[in-house]
Write a protein that holds these residues in place. Structure first.
Motif, PDB file in Angstrom:
ATOM      1  N   TYR A 127     -13.163   4.503  -6.970  1.00 56.02           N
ATOM      2  CA  TYR A 127     -12.560   4.421  -5.932  1.00 56.02           C
ATOM      3  C   TYR A 127     -11.922   3.529  -5.122  1.00 56.02           C
ATOM      4  O   TYR A 127     -10.565   2.842  -5.265  1.00 56.02           O
ATOM      5  CB  TYR A 127     -11.770   6.424  -5.469  1.00 56.02           C
ATOM      6  CG  TYR A 127     -10.541   6.397  -5.288  1.00 56.02           C
ATOM      7  CD1 TYR A 127      -9.454   6.667  -6.635  1.00 56.02           C
ATOM      8  CD2 TYR A 127      -9.722   5.908  -4.381  1.00 56.02           C
ATOM      9  CE1 TYR A 127      -8.413   6.890  -6.299  1.00 56.02           C
ATOM     10  CE2 TYR A 127      -8.655   6.310  -3.788  1.00 56.02           C
ATOM     11  CZ  TYR A 127      -7.805   6.337  -5.247  1.00 56.02           C
ATOM     12  OH  TYR A 127      -6.313   6.573  -4.655  1.00 56.02           O
ATOM     13  N   ARG A 152     -11.979   0.153  -5.920  1.00 53.22           N
ATOM     14  CA  ARG A 152     -10.685  -0.105  -7.317  1.00 53.22           C
ATOM     15  C   ARG A 152      -9.087  -0.361  -6.060  1.00 53.22           C
ATOM     16  O   ARG A 152      -8.054  -0.852  -6.550  1.00 53.22           O
ATOM     17  CB  ARG A 152     -10.689   0.839  -9.012  1.00 53.22           C
ATOM     18  CG  ARG A 152      -9.666   0.818  -9.751  1.00 53.22           C
ATOM     19  CD  ARG A 152      -9.742   1.887 -10.322  1.00 53.22           C
ATOM     20  NE  ARG A 152      -8.620   2.689 -10.492  1.00 53.22           N
ATOM     21  CZ  ARG A 152      -7.961   1.260 -12.165  1.00 53.22           C
ATOM     22  NH1 ARG A 152      -8.385   0.361 -12.650  1.00 53.22           N
ATOM     23  NH2 ARG A 152      -6.485   2.148 -11.747  1.00 53.22           N
ATOM     24  N   SER A 153      -9.147   1.003  -5.681  1.00 50.99           N
ATOM     25  CA  SER A 153      -7.967   0.778  -4.821  1.00 50.99           C
ATOM     26  C   SER A 153      -7.295   0.712  -3.599  1.00 50.99           C
ATOM     27  O   SER A 153      -6.904   1.180  -2.837  1.00 50.99           O
ATOM     28  CB  SER A 153      -7.960   2.436  -4.936  1.00 50.99           C
ATOM     29  OG  SER A 153      -7.152   2.890  -6.064  1.00 50.99           O
ATOM     30  N   TYR A 154      -8.454   0.068  -2.872  1.00 50.38           N
ATOM     31  CA  TYR A 154      -8.257  -0.440  -1.145  1.00 50.38           C
ATOM     32  C   TYR A 154      -8.863  -2.259  -1.116  1.00 50.38           C
ATOM     33  O   TYR A 154      -9.495  -2.139  -1.752  1.00 50.38           O
ATOM     34  CB  TYR A 154      -9.349  -0.041  -0.188  1.00 50.38           C
ATOM     35  CG  TYR A 154      -9.071   1.882  -0.224  1.00 50.38           C
ATOM     36  CD1 TYR A 154      -8.116   2.383   0.993  1.00 50.38           C
ATOM     37  CD2 TYR A 154      -9.337   2.977  -1.253  1.00 50.38           C
ATOM     38  CE1 TYR A 154      -7.787   3.372   1.062  1.00 50.38           C
ATOM     39  CE2 TYR A 154      -9.305   3.924  -1.418  1.00 50.38           C
ATOM     40  CZ  TYR A 154      -8.044   4.988   0.264  1.00 50.38           C
ATOM     41  OH  TYR A 154      -7.269   5.743  -0.068  1.00 50.38           O
ATOM     42  N   ARG A 155      -7.491  -2.589  -0.364  1.00 45.59           N
ATOM     43  CA  ARG A 155      -7.642  -3.673   0.055  1.00 45.59           C
ATOM     44  C   ARG A 155      -9.412  -4.349   0.464  1.00 45.59           C
ATOM     45  O   ARG A 155      -9.739  -5.126  -0.271  1.00 45.59           O
ATOM     46  CB  ARG A 155      -7.258  -3.939   1.639  1.00 45.59           C
ATOM     47  CG  ARG A 155      -5.539  -4.499   0.866  1.00 45.59           C
ATOM     48  CD  ARG A 155      -4.550  -4.553   2.296  1.00 45.59           C
ATOM     49  NE  ARG A 155      -3.063  -4.521   2.021  1.00 45.59           N
ATOM     50  CZ  ARG A 155      -2.451  -5.148   2.837  1.00 45.59           C
ATOM     51  NH1 ARG A 155      -3.186  -5.490   4.106  1.00 45.59           N
ATOM     52  NH2 ARG A 155      -1.163  -4.968   3.102  1.00 45.59           N
ATOM     53  N   ARG A 171       0.683  -1.269  -0.046  1.00 39.20           N
ATOM     54  CA  ARG A 171      -0.042  -0.079   0.157  1.00 39.20           C
ATOM     55  C   ARG A 171       0.823   0.910   0.043  1.00 39.20           C
ATOM     56  O   ARG A 171       1.928   1.398   0.487  1.00 39.20           O
ATOM     57  CB  ARG A 171      -0.922  -0.309   1.138  1.00 39.20           C
ATOM     58  CG  ARG A 171      -1.802  -0.621   0.947  1.00 39.20           C
ATOM     59  CD  ARG A 171      -2.715  -1.159   2.254  1.00 39.20           C
ATOM     60  NE  ARG A 171      -2.255  -1.387   3.767  1.00 39.20           N
ATOM     61  CZ  ARG A 171      -2.850  -2.105   4.794  1.00 39.20           C
ATOM     62  NH1 ARG A 171      -4.823  -1.235   4.544  1.00 39.20           N
ATOM     63  NH2 ARG A 171      -2.652  -2.119   5.742  1.00 39.20           N
ATOM     64  N   ARG A 172       0.162   2.433  -0.505  1.00 41.39           N
ATOM     65  CA  ARG A 172       1.242   3.834  -0.273  1.00 41.39           C
ATOM     66  C   ARG A 172       0.066   4.364  -0.053  1.00 41.39           C
ATOM     67  O   ARG A 172      -0.450   4.297   1.084  1.00 41.39           O
ATOM     68  CB  ARG A 172       0.948   4.196  -2.019  1.00 41.39           C
ATOM     69  CG  ARG A 172      -0.145   4.297  -2.694  1.00 41.39           C
ATOM     70  CD  ARG A 172       0.368   4.212  -4.460  1.00 41.39           C
ATOM     71  NE  ARG A 172      -0.871   4.226  -4.914  1.00 41.39           N
ATOM     72  CZ  ARG A 172      -1.503   5.313  -5.917  1.00 41.39           C
ATOM     73  NH1 ARG A 172      -0.659   6.195  -5.669  1.00 41.39           N
ATOM     74  NH2 ARG A 172      -2.220   4.999  -6.193  1.00 41.39           N
ATOM     75  N   LEU A 196      -1.935   6.666   2.618  1.00 39.24           N
ATOM     76  CA  LEU A 196      -4.055   6.459   2.437  1.00 39.24           C
ATOM     77  C   LEU A 196      -4.489   4.974   2.490  1.00 39.24           C
ATOM     78  O   LEU A 196      -5.641   5.317   2.662  1.00 39.24           O
ATOM     79  CB  LEU A 196      -4.568   7.516   2.151  1.00 39.24           C
ATOM     80  CG  LEU A 196      -4.501   8.650   2.233  1.00 39.24           C
ATOM     81  CD1 LEU A 196      -5.218  10.235   1.204  1.00 39.24           C
ATOM     82  CD2 LEU A 196      -4.383   9.703   3.152  1.00 39.24           C
ATOM     83  N   GLY A 197      -3.219   4.158   3.024  1.00 42.38           N
ATOM     84  CA  GLY A 197      -4.029   3.056   3.161  1.00 42.38           C
ATOM     85  C   GLY A 197      -4.541   2.472   1.374  1.00 42.38           C
ATOM     86  O   GLY A 197      -5.615   1.442   0.942  1.00 42.38           O
ATOM     87  N   ARG A 198      -4.173   3.043   0.244  1.00 40.34           N
ATOM     88  CA  ARG A 198      -4.807   3.282  -1.376  1.00 40.34           C
ATOM     89  C   ARG A 198      -3.353   1.786  -1.863  1.00 40.34           C
ATOM     90  O   ARG A 198      -2.727   1.634  -1.309  1.00 40.34           O
ATOM     91  CB  ARG A 198      -4.672   4.402  -2.696  1.00 40.34           C
ATOM     92  CG  ARG A 198      -5.405   4.903  -1.842  1.00 40.34           C
ATOM     93  CD  ARG A 198      -5.407   6.096  -2.684  1.00 40.34           C
ATOM     94  NE  ARG A 198      -3.323   6.973  -2.412  1.00 40.34           N
ATOM     95  CZ  ARG A 198      -3.175   8.031  -2.657  1.00 40.34           C
ATOM     96  NH1 ARG A 198      -3.861   8.602  -3.852  1.00 40.34           N
ATOM     97  NH2 ARG A 198      -2.061   8.692  -2.447  1.00 40.34           N
ATOM     98  N   ILE A 199      -3.815   0.612  -2.302  1.00 41.32           N
ATOM     99  CA  ILE A 199      -3.063  -0.551  -2.697  1.00 41.32           C
ATOM    100  C   ILE A 199      -2.192   0.024  -4.037  1.00 41.32           C
ATOM    101  O   ILE A 199      -2.406   1.235  -4.917  1.00 41.32           O
ATOM    102  CB  ILE A 199      -4.639  -1.185  -4.237  1.00 41.32           C
ATOM    103  CG1 ILE A 199      -5.007  -2.086  -3.175  1.00 41.32           C
ATOM    104  CG2 ILE A 199      -3.145  -2.265  -4.464  1.00 41.32           C
ATOM    105  CD1 ILE A 199      -6.223  -2.920  -3.382  1.00 41.32           C
TER     106      ILE A 199
END
Lengths: 507, 350
Positions: free
Chosen positions: B199, B202-205, A114-115, A117-120
């Motif tokens: 978002y 798409r972008s969070y676990r 992750r980077r 803010l916890g974004r993948i």
């Protein structure tokens, strides 16, 4: 490399572990030690408790008593994630991937880098996956969905997953059951590399030769109990089989001599565009003919076309001299053909139905009374077959789903034998079946042939092909490339033909 | 072996690009074709009746679509996990009526009303979600039951009563009728929620894990994903969105009765499926679902403008639904075959 005595500290161990499911005691006081850098085989018949043991190590089941030790310290895994975090990777017989998600997502699901803010971090996920694929020497795109991958490639994805978290313990449950020779070789070389890097490997296989090839030590289970843990060097295959079944197997391949009669099944220039071409062969009464070849050579497809499940584009099939109406399984059955399919769970059985109902399915006409299916007749018929095939069951009204793999296979056989066929086609009759039941299935096929049945047996198990067949037909890329008589059939000659190294050998 | 070592960049890249672009193309194609259908529909109707694209016409179109889009976003989160939430229509109804009852004759602020609506929705969503995830009851049955229970509560409470716009504070009504730079608030709110959800998914676990659960529950379990918690959360989200939509319904129409949004659950599910979220879970985006909602609403408006009997709307929605599912099925089969061929080819090369 000379394997010295294993490092004295086991990375993972079970101590006195027991586990019951209801009244069934799956594991009783079982112990096992895995050392870094060793490949350890787990041997035992189906139902001996191997799967339960793996699931205890993988955090899927919690032992009722006893301990799991990680680096000598007792640990409790509350779920698969705990085991994974401890560095334990499990590769199941049929890998369970997310078909809709990319290979990269499959590998990193639940633990993506992750980077802020916890974004993948998608780029990192992609790059790491690409690196893993390179390291494993396979050409698979990280962005490709897992849908449509071959079993071998699915296992590669699982192994990449294990690599990605630097697994210290790799557990493999019958990984080679569906692999071709070259795929198995690729898998084994990856395993050797991991082992050289200090990982411990726990390997399960029904193929004894593979156990001897890959592993240094073996632990044997029987009926949920620990039997032995010892170096493989000091064992022969016979010793190992004896430990697994607890008795001497008279013979794994009890081939009876049978009188070969007239032609029962005759296949002439059968072709299905893009799948197989120009396949011709005969099977005579009393004969067991093996159809060998690599996975994907078109063997199952030929069987399906012969039986009429798939339509052939050209060619004809004759049973007892009459030409079959193409594309009609009903006509095939009426003519005396029976097909025991490869995938018994999906195609051979209705898993939720009872044993008696499954056996009755092929002969609903015969168990009918005044137009209705008579449960009593159905029951009698099933009971009769259960005795003849030595089926191990609790009640005939139990659903077939509760039976072991070997007994399920017997139910499929019973279902088809009940139709009184003249020609029996069996597709991988003993895949995933324990040694004891395997011998029983072989004995059964052999005695059926001796009684005048014509048997066409598709098998990827070479010792089985060599041990059981009167003749071996070999397919390679959709063509019949060799016909080898029993006298000259060896693993080498069959493999050579299956991999396309010689053209049509002796007829 | 040697070839892969000698020329890694080219041989490695070519199949990579083709395999992933194939998949991308298929998914984009879905969204593009819906957007294309929308454009054609709007253009055709405009030619028949230019008033359709007047300022007011566009505004009406957007306002009508806003609530359905919101509900489609919430529903997508549930459908992606291979579940379904049929209770959303009745949750909107209950929330709208409860909020109306709460504000009638008072001067409560907008925020309070919205929070109340969301809270009602969350409670309903949690009940459905708990039954589905912890009770292991099939989603279809649970949410169908919830649909009738919530509707029953609503009818019993309302007893035929109606809340009229004159009882609702102006601040609340202002949210429904006001606009920012000419764009009404409602579509803006929907757009923001849509973008945020897209978002997140798409972008969070945890977002990706919803897809994983829908794609293969068994694999999700083995990957250590907390399935029950995620499914519960998806239901809570869907409920929250439905409750919120109920509060917005009050703001928009002012007048509420007991059976607002009656039958909407099926329209929402249709929108989601038409928009490319597979009913079997694991694939699709909320953008697609929102486009699906927009398309269905637009068809409704177009039929009014073209003076076609409104019962055709149901038939057209049904036809679109079947078309969408057939297309999904065909594309799925074709793609599996194509991907299989591709791996066969690369096996040969290796």
């Amino acid at each position: 490399m000379n394997q010295s005595a294993p490092d004295p500290a086991p990375v993972l161990a079970l101590k006195g572990v027991s586990k019951s499911f209801g009244a069934v005691r799956a594991l009783q006081d079982v112990s096992l030690q895995l050392f870094p850098g060793e490949a350890h085989a787990l041997a035992g018949e189906n139902g001996a408790g191997k799967s339960t043991l793996i699931k205890a190590l993988a955090g899927v089941h919690r032992p009722d008593s006893g301990e799991v030790l990680l680096d000598g310290e007792p640990v409790v895994f509350h779920g698969p994630a705990d085991a994974r975090d401890a560095g334990i990777a499990v590769i199941y017989q049929e890998p369970t991937l997310f078909p809709d998600l990319s290979i990269a997502e499959n590998i990193f699901m639940g633990r993506q880098p992750r980077r802020a803010l916890g974004r993948i971090d998608r780029k990192a996920v992609h790059a790491t996956t690409a690196g893993l694929m390179r390291r494993l020497g396979v050409d698979l795109s990280p962005d490709r969905p897992a849908r449509g991958l071959s079993i071998a490639d699915q296992q590669i994805v699982e192994i990449a997953k294990a690599l990605s978290f630097d697994a210290r313990v790799l557990i493999m449950d019958e990984p080679t059951a569906a692999l071709t020779g070259s795929e198995t070789a690729r898998l084994f070389s990856v395993v050797q590399t991991l082992r050289a890097e200090g990982a411990a490997v726990l390997f399960i296989s029904h193929r004894l030769d593979e156990i001897f090839e890959l592993c240094q030590r073996v632990t044997t289970l029987r009926d949920g109990r620990w039997i032995s843990s010892e170096p493989l060097e000091e064992l022969t295959e016979d010793d190992l089989v004896r430990r697994m079944v607890g008795r001497d197997l008279d013979d794994l391949y009890p081939k009876q001599e049978a009188e070969v009669g007239e032609v029962a099944l005759s296949v002439h220039r059968l072709t299905r565009e893009g799948v197989f071409r120009d396949v011709s062969f005969d099977v005579r009464r009393g004969e067991i003919v093996a159809l060998a070849g690599l996975v994907g050579a078109g063997r199952t497809e030929v069987a399906q076309a012969v039986f009429g499940v798939d339509r052939a584009d050209a060619g004809e099939v004759k049973v007892g001299g009459t030409v079959l109406r193409p594309g009609s399984p009903t006509a095939a059955m009426a003519a005396g053909l029976a097909l025991v399919p490869e995938d018994r769970r999906q195609r051979g059985l209705v898993m939720d139905l009872s044993i008696e109902r499954n056996i009755g399915l092929t002969g609903l006409d015969e168990v009918r009374k005044r137009g209705l299916v008579s449960r009593a007749l159905e029951h009698d018929r099933a009971a009769d077959w259960a005795v003849r095939l030595q089926l191990k069951y609790n009640r005939l009204a139990d659903s077939v789903g509760v039976l072991s793999g070997g007994n399920q296979q017997k139910v499929v056989l019973a279902k088809w034998l009940a139709t009184g066929p003249a020609v029996l086609i069996v597709d991988e009759p003993t895949r995933g079946i324990d040694v004891g039941t395997k011998a029983e299935v072989h004995r059964l096929l052999s005695s059926l042939a001796a009684d005048g049945l014509a048997v066409l047996m598709i098998s990827s198990d070479l010792p089985e092909v060599i041990g059981m067949a009167d003749r071996v037909l070999v397919m390679h890329e959709g063509r019949l490339v060799a016909e080898i008589p029993r006298a000259s059939a060896t693993e080498e000659s069959v493999m050579a033909a299956a991999t396309g190294r010689n053209e049509r050998a002796a007829a | 072996m040697t070839t892969t070592i000698e020329s890694p960049p080219d041989t490695a890249k070519a199949p990579q690009r083709s395999a992933s672009s194939l998949v991308d193309a298929v998914f984009r194609a879905r969204e593009i074709s819906i957007a294309g259908a929308l454009v054609l529909l709007i253009l055709g109707t405009y030619l028949a009746n230019p008033l359709f694209l007047s300022d007011q016409g566009v505004k009406d179109l957007l306002l009508n679509a806003s609530i359905l889009v919101l509900l489609a976003v919430g529903q997508s989160a549930v459908v992606i996990t291979r579940n379904i939430d049929l209770s959303v229509g009745s949750v909107v109804g209950l929330s709208a009526f409860a909020c109306g009852k709460f504000v009638a004759g008072t001067d409560h602020g907008v925020l309070t009303v919205m929070l109340l609506g969301i809270a009602i929705g969350v409670v309903c969503g949690l009940v459905s979600g708990a039954l589905v995830s912890f009770g292991r009851v099939p989603a279809l049955v649970v949410t169908l039951g919830m649909l009738y229970i919530i509707q029953g509560i609503d009818y019993w409470w309302a007893q035929g009563e109606q809340i009229s716009a004159s009882d609702v504070p102006d601040a609340v009504l202002g949210l429904g009728s006001g606009s920012l730079l000419g764009v009404p608030y409602l579509p803006l709110i929907s757009l923001v929620l849509l973008a945020a959800t897209a978002y997140f998914l798409r972008s969070y676990r945890s977002g990706r894990e919803l897809y994983a659960i829908g794609s293969s529950p068994e694999a999700a379990r083995l990957a250590g994903i907390p399935i029950r918690r995620r499914v519960l959360a998806a239901y809570a989200f869907s409920g929250a969105v439905a409750g919120f939509a109920g509060a917005l319904w009050l703001a928009r129409f002012g007048t509420v009765v007991a059976d607002n949004a009656h039958g909407w659950e099926l329209t929402v599910v249709s929108a989601v499926v038409v928009g490319g979220v597979a009913i079997t879970g694991g694939t699709g985006t909320v953008w697609g679902a929102a486009l699906g909602a927009l398309l269905l609403t637009t068809i409704g408006s177009v039929l009014v403008v073209l003076k076609v009997d409104s019962f055709w709307q149901g038939a057209i929605t049904g036809a679109l639904l079947l078309l969408a599912i057939s297309v999904d099925r065909i594309v799925n089969l074709r793609m599996t075959a194509a991907l299989r061929k591709r791996s066969a080819r690369h096996d040969h090369g290796a």
